[in-house]
Design a protein around this motif. Structure first.
Motif, PDB file in Angstrom:
ATOM      1  N   ARG A  15       0.837  -1.200   0.000  1.00 16.65           N
ATOM      2  CA  ARG A  15       0.000   0.000   0.000  1.00 16.65           C
ATOM      3  C   ARG A  15       0.877   1.257   0.000  1.00 16.65           C
ATOM      4  NH1 ARG A  15      -2.791  -1.419   3.922  1.00 16.65           N
ATOM      5  NH2 ARG A  15      -4.581  -2.244   2.779  1.00 16.65           N
ATOM      6  N   GLU A  16       1.956   1.210   0.754  1.00 19.58           N
ATOM      7  CA  GLU A  16       2.850   2.374   0.815  1.00 19.58           C
ATOM      8  C   GLU A  16       3.570   2.592  -0.507  1.00 19.58           C
ATOM      9  OE1 GLU A  16       5.387   1.543   4.101  1.00 19.58           O
ATOM     10  OE2 GLU A  16       3.839   1.946   5.623  1.00 19.58           O
ATOM     11  N   GLU A  17       3.941   1.497  -1.183  1.00 22.59           N
ATOM     12  CA  GLU A  17       4.601   1.626  -2.478  1.00 22.59           C
ATOM     13  C   GLU A  17       3.691   2.297  -3.507  1.00 22.59           C
ATOM     14  OE1 GLU A  17       6.145  -2.001  -4.003  1.00 22.59           O
ATOM     15  OE2 GLU A  17       7.298  -2.466  -2.198  1.00 22.59           O
ATOM     16  N   LEU A  18       2.396   2.013  -3.425  1.00 23.60           N
ATOM     17  CA  LEU A  18       1.451   2.536  -4.411  1.00 23.60           C
ATOM     18  C   LEU A  18       0.940   3.922  -4.053  1.00 23.60           C
ATOM     19  CD1 LEU A  18      -0.681  -0.697  -5.001  1.00 23.60           C
ATOM     20  CD2 LEU A  18       1.182   0.169  -6.412  1.00 23.60           C
ATOM     21  N   GLU A  19       1.150   4.346  -2.830  1.00 23.75           N
ATOM     22  CA  GLU A  19       0.617   5.633  -2.382  1.00 23.75           C
ATOM     23  C   GLU A  19       1.184   6.770  -3.227  1.00 23.75           C
ATOM     24  OE1 GLU A  19       0.177   8.184   1.785  1.00 23.75           O
ATOM     25  OE2 GLU A  19       1.111   6.208   1.775  1.00 23.75           O
ATOM     26  N   GLY A  20       0.289   7.609  -3.704  1.00 24.60           N
ATOM     27  CA  GLY A  20       0.696   8.752  -4.512  1.00 24.60           C
ATOM     28  C   GLY A  20       0.924   8.451  -5.975  1.00 24.60           C
ATOM     29  N   THR A  21       0.752   7.159  -6.390  1.00 28.03           N
ATOM     30  CA  THR A  21       0.918   6.774  -7.794  1.00 28.03           C
ATOM     31  C   THR A  21      -0.450   6.656  -8.461  1.00 28.03           C
ATOM     32  OG1 THR A  21       0.797   4.374  -7.504  1.00 28.03           O
ATOM     33  CG2 THR A  21       2.922   5.433  -7.069  1.00 28.03           C
ATOM     34  N   ASP A  34      -1.705   4.080  -9.524  1.00 26.08           N
ATOM     35  CA  ASP A  34      -2.316   2.805  -9.156  1.00 26.08           C
ATOM     36  C   ASP A  34      -2.853   2.797  -7.731  1.00 26.08           C
ATOM     37  OD1 ASP A  34      -1.735   1.743 -11.641  1.00 26.08           O
ATOM     38  OD2 ASP A  34       0.237   1.020 -11.006  1.00 26.08           O
ATOM     39  N   GLU A  35      -2.753   3.914  -7.032  1.00 28.78           N
ATOM     40  CA  GLU A  35      -3.229   3.950  -5.648  1.00 28.78           C
ATOM     41  C   GLU A  35      -4.726   3.627  -5.599  1.00 28.78           C
ATOM     42  OE1 GLU A  35      -3.258   6.931  -1.738  1.00 28.78           O
ATOM     43  OE2 GLU A  35      -2.597   7.669  -3.698  1.00 28.78           O
ATOM     44  N   GLY A  36      -5.079   2.707  -4.716  1.00 28.95           N
ATOM     45  CA  GLY A  36      -6.484   2.333  -4.546  1.00 28.95           C
ATOM     46  C   GLY A  36      -6.957   1.220  -5.449  1.00 28.95           C
ATOM     47  N   LEU A  37      -6.226   0.918  -6.532  1.00 32.62           N
ATOM     48  CA  LEU A  37      -6.692  -0.092  -7.482  1.00 32.62           C
ATOM     49  C   LEU A  37      -6.550  -1.514  -6.951  1.00 32.62           C
ATOM     50  CD1 LEU A  37      -5.509   1.128 -11.002  1.00 32.62           C
ATOM     51  CD2 LEU A  37      -7.832   1.002 -10.114  1.00 32.62           C
ATOM     52  N   MET A  38      -5.733  -1.704  -5.887  1.00 32.98           N
ATOM     53  CA  MET A  38      -5.494  -3.056  -5.390  1.00 32.98           C
ATOM     54  C   MET A  38      -6.094  -3.275  -4.005  1.00 32.98           C
ATOM     55  SD  MET A  38      -1.593  -3.674  -6.749  1.00 32.98           S
ATOM     56  CE  MET A  38      -1.622  -5.418  -6.396  1.00 32.98           C
ATOM     57  N   GLU A  39      -6.934  -2.331  -3.537  1.00 31.45           N
ATOM     58  CA  GLU A  39      -7.605  -2.519  -2.263  1.00 31.45           C
ATOM     59  C   GLU A  39      -8.754  -3.507  -2.425  1.00 31.45           C
ATOM     60  OE1 GLU A  39      -6.512  -1.385   0.503  1.00 31.45           O
ATOM     61  OE2 GLU A  39      -4.998   0.020  -0.251  1.00 31.45           O
ATOM     62  N   ARG A  40      -9.199  -4.086  -1.311  1.00 28.62           N
ATOM     63  CA  ARG A  40     -10.328  -5.016  -1.364  1.00 28.62           C
ATOM     64  C   ARG A  40     -11.542  -4.311  -1.979  1.00 28.62           C
ATOM     65  NH1 ARG A  40     -11.829  -9.702   1.080  1.00 28.62           N
ATOM     66  NH2 ARG A  40      -9.974  -9.719   2.383  1.00 28.62           N
ATOM     67  N   GLY A  41     -12.157  -4.981  -2.932  1.00 22.66           N
ATOM     68  CA  GLY A  41     -13.307  -4.408  -3.622  1.00 22.66           C
ATOM     69  C   GLY A  41     -12.938  -3.662  -4.890  1.00 22.66           C
ATOM     70  N   ALA A  42     -11.630  -3.373  -5.089  1.00 24.76           N
ATOM     71  CA  ALA A  42     -11.183  -2.697  -6.302  1.00 24.76           C
ATOM     72  C   ALA A  42     -10.920  -3.733  -7.390  1.00 24.76           C
ATOM     73  CB  ALA A  42      -9.917  -1.882  -6.011  1.00 24.76           C
ATOM     74  N   PRO A  43     -10.873  -3.273  -8.652  1.00 23.57           N
ATOM     75  CA  PRO A  43     -10.752  -4.234  -9.772  1.00 23.57           C
ATOM     76  C   PRO A  43      -9.519  -5.122  -9.711  1.00 23.57           C
ATOM     77  CG  PRO A  43     -11.366  -2.061 -10.567  1.00 23.57           C
ATOM     78  CD  PRO A  43     -11.040  -1.895  -9.122  1.00 23.57           C
ATOM     79  N   PHE A  44      -8.403  -4.621  -9.147  1.00 29.68           N
ATOM     80  CA  PHE A  44      -7.167  -5.389  -9.188  1.00 29.68           C
ATOM     81  C   PHE A  44      -6.736  -5.855  -7.800  1.00 29.68           C
ATOM     82  CE2 PHE A  44      -7.001  -2.553 -12.918  1.00 29.68           C
ATOM     83  CZ  PHE A  44      -7.064  -3.531 -13.885  1.00 29.68           C
ATOM     84  N   TYR A  45      -7.713  -6.118  -6.960  1.00 31.09           N
ATOM     85  CA  TYR A  45      -7.394  -6.636  -5.629  1.00 31.09           C
ATOM     86  C   TYR A  45      -6.698  -7.983  -5.761  1.00 31.09           C
ATOM     87  CZ  TYR A  45      -8.042  -8.847  -1.091  1.00 31.09           C
ATOM     88  OH  TYR A  45      -7.840  -9.500   0.086  1.00 31.09           O
ATOM     89  N   PRO A  46      -5.506  -8.153  -5.149  1.00 29.15           N
ATOM     90  CA  PRO A  46      -4.813  -9.444  -5.255  1.00 29.15           C
ATOM     91  C   PRO A  46      -5.633 -10.552  -4.589  1.00 29.15           C
ATOM     92  CG  PRO A  46      -3.336  -7.713  -4.485  1.00 29.15           C
ATOM     93  CD  PRO A  46      -4.721  -7.144  -4.428  1.00 29.15           C
ATOM     94  N   GLU A  47      -5.776 -11.650  -5.282  1.00 31.86           N
ATOM     95  CA  GLU A  47      -6.634 -12.732  -4.799  1.00 31.86           C
ATOM     96  C   GLU A  47      -5.872 -13.675  -3.872  1.00 31.86           C
ATOM     97  OE1 GLU A  47      -9.822 -13.035  -5.361  1.00 31.86           O
ATOM     98  OE2 GLU A  47     -10.001 -11.336  -6.702  1.00 31.86           O
TER      99      GLU A  47
END
Length: 527
Positions: free
Chosen positions: A280-286, A288-301
């Motif tokens: 989450r910290e790596e993606l912050e400010g990019t 892609d921020e938010g795209l991998m959170e639960r419920g987002a399209p690219f949430y890691p399974e």
């Protein structure tokens, strides 16, 4: 988003003959429901997004319906419009079969994109993968990867290059191309870095590829490499435990299987239930921020993949306890995992240890089996009818001397042409699965529906719709077919031997044996 949508709508109204204006209006309409274009009615869950598995489940959201209408308008004005084609693929690819003819037509146009348009070229692969056109998916992603390299050589950064690689690996695996998939997969020693971003289809590790193809020696080498690397990521450990379990339960003839499966269950239970804080910290400010959170399209399974791995490990353990083999107590060949129809682990010479060759051998056996079954019928039925007086036809060994409606040369040339055409199309399908599914004479209504090479299905090859209700029924029928085919091949050898020694057909030989079973046998005829 609302201001953009209003501006795009005003642009389309002001420029009604401009394809770009309509494509932008569609993009603005799709933005609030990105990657969630269908209602949650039926289908399979992917994180919090449902994908329809059946046409009746494919209820498009109102935003998607409107966007589709505008995209079709854009393509009426400009059939090759790249943005409209790109968005159309994204909306349609979630439908069963990748979106049907409309999506495949859009994919074909994207596949012909100019050089260095890497993402547009790759987008065609989205449809090809869902439509079962795996050879085409390999082709477009390979081209996208080459274009990525060309961009780098000009000091330009390509767009999501790893996605092109992952898509190529997926298509290569689905089309049975082991060495190609292995060459581009992630080494197991690097799983700590890649497994944190794991989704259902990306990234693939070399360990996963080797396991999928039953290449146990390569899998063991990857496991050894992973052990030396000292992996720590929970999802990396799940993959390693998965590999160890399958190697023990299948390749290792069950030795240590229960212990390894239990280790896999523990690793799966420790899989993350949310995006790790460091990611989450790596993606912050990019972007892609938010795209991998639960419920987002690219949430890691994470949890789903770990659960599936544990289930497969349990199935492998159950299978190790009671897998049927060709000779009781004999270990099956390591490269034969029982997934092929009629696979009982018989390959004493290891002829199929190369996955590429195994694919060809499987098709060769299937075709020989089918011809043998036809041959047995063609030999026995005329002889039975001649014996009963219903027909007066020569024995099968004399059929070539009979007079027919055309000269032998004419029949030979005709058969050469027809069989050559059929065999050429079969060879094309083996090289590029799904590429010859459409009937070249009668067109789309007669399309072959099967996705597995050698089993075309459709109106001509499965007119009764047999086995369509389940994969288990299909496997049962395929197993029965190959068993009968193997018996027919042995029977043909027997027919030929009998005729060579006795000069009689199989029915005559059988009747002679019935008349004097103790003195008319194989041994007496051979002496």
């Amino acid at each position: 988003a609302a201001a953009w949508a209003a501006a795009a709508a005003a642009l389309a109204e002001r420029e009604p003959e401009d394809g770009t204006a309509w494509a932008l209006r569609a993009e603005a309409e799709l933005q609030p429901v990105a990657w969630r274009y269908y209602e949650h009615s039926g289908g399979a869950r992917n994180g919090t997004v449902r994908l329809p598995l059946r046409p009746q489940d494919a209820a498009a959201r109102p935003e998607a319906e409107r966007a589709l209408a505008w995209l079709r308008r854009a393509l009426e004005l400009e059939p090759g419009h790249p943005l409209a084609l790109h968005l159309l693929v994204h909306v349609l690819e979630q439908l069963p079969g990748g979106g049907g003819e409309e999506a495949v037509a859009a994919a074909d146009r994207l596949a012909a994109s100019p050089a260095l348009a890497t993402h547009l070229t790759h987008m065609a692969g989205h449809v090809y993968l869902r439509a079962g056109l795996y050879g085409e998916a390999v082709r477009v992603n390979a081209r996208a990867m080459r274009d990525d390299q060309a961009l780098r050589s000009h000091c330009m950064e390509p767009y999501v290059p790893g996605h092109n690689v992952a898509s190529l690996v997926a298509a290569a695996m689905l089309s049975g191309r082991y060495h190609l998939a292995l060459a581009h997969a992630t080494p197991a020693a690097e799983l700590d870095a890649s497994a944190r971003y794991m989704q259902a289809a990306w990234p693939y590790s070399r360990l996963h590829v080797a396991l999928r193809f039953g290449q146990w020696r390569d899998a063991q080498q990857e496991l050894a490499s992973a052990e030396r690397a000292g992996l720590q990521s929970p999802m990396a450990l799940v993959q390693v435990a998965y590999g160890r379990a399958l190697c023990a339960c299948i390749e290792g003839e069950g030795s240590g299987c229960a212990e390894e499966v239990e280790g896999l269950r523990r690793a799966a239970a420790a899989a993350p239930r949310a995006l790790p804080q460091e990611v989450r910290e790596e993606l912050e400010g990019t972007a892609d921020e938010g795209l991998m959170e639960r419920g987002a399209p690219f949430y890691p399974e994470y949890e789903n993949i770990a659960a599936v791995a544990a289930e497969v490990g349990s199935a492998a353990a159950a299978r190790a306890a009671g897998r049927p083999v060709w000779f009781p107590g004999n270990a099956p060949a390591a490269h034969l995992d029982g997934s092929l129809p009629g696979d009982y682990g018989f390959d004493p010479l290891s002829l199929g240890s190369d996955p590429e060759l195994l694919k060809w051998f499987q098709q060769a056996e299937l075709q020989h089996a089918r011809w043998a079954m036809l041959g047995v019928v063609g030999i026995m039925v005329p002889e039975v009818l001649s014996k009963s007086g219903a027909l007066n036809v020569p024995m099968w060994t004399e059929a070539g001397k009979a007079e027919y409606f055309a000269t032998p040369l004419t029949l030979f040339v005709t058969q050469l042409f027809l069989m050559g055409w059929a065999e050429a199309r079969r060879w094309q399908d083996m090289k590029n699965p799904g590429s010859v599914n459409v009937d070249p004479v009668f067109g789309e209504p007669n399309v072959c529906t099967g996705k597995d090479v050698g089993y075309p299905g459709g109106r001509w090859f499965n007119p009764l719709g047999m086995s369509l209700e389940s994969d288990e029924k299909m496997m049962e029928l395929r197993t029965k077919e190959i068993k009968n085919g193997r018996l027919a091949m042995v029977a043909l050898v027997g027919f030929a031997t009998q005729t060579f020694i006795t000069g009689k057909g199989p029915v005559d030989c059988w009747l002679s044996h019935l008349a004097d079973p103790y003195h008319t046998t194989f041994f007496q005829n051979m002496m």
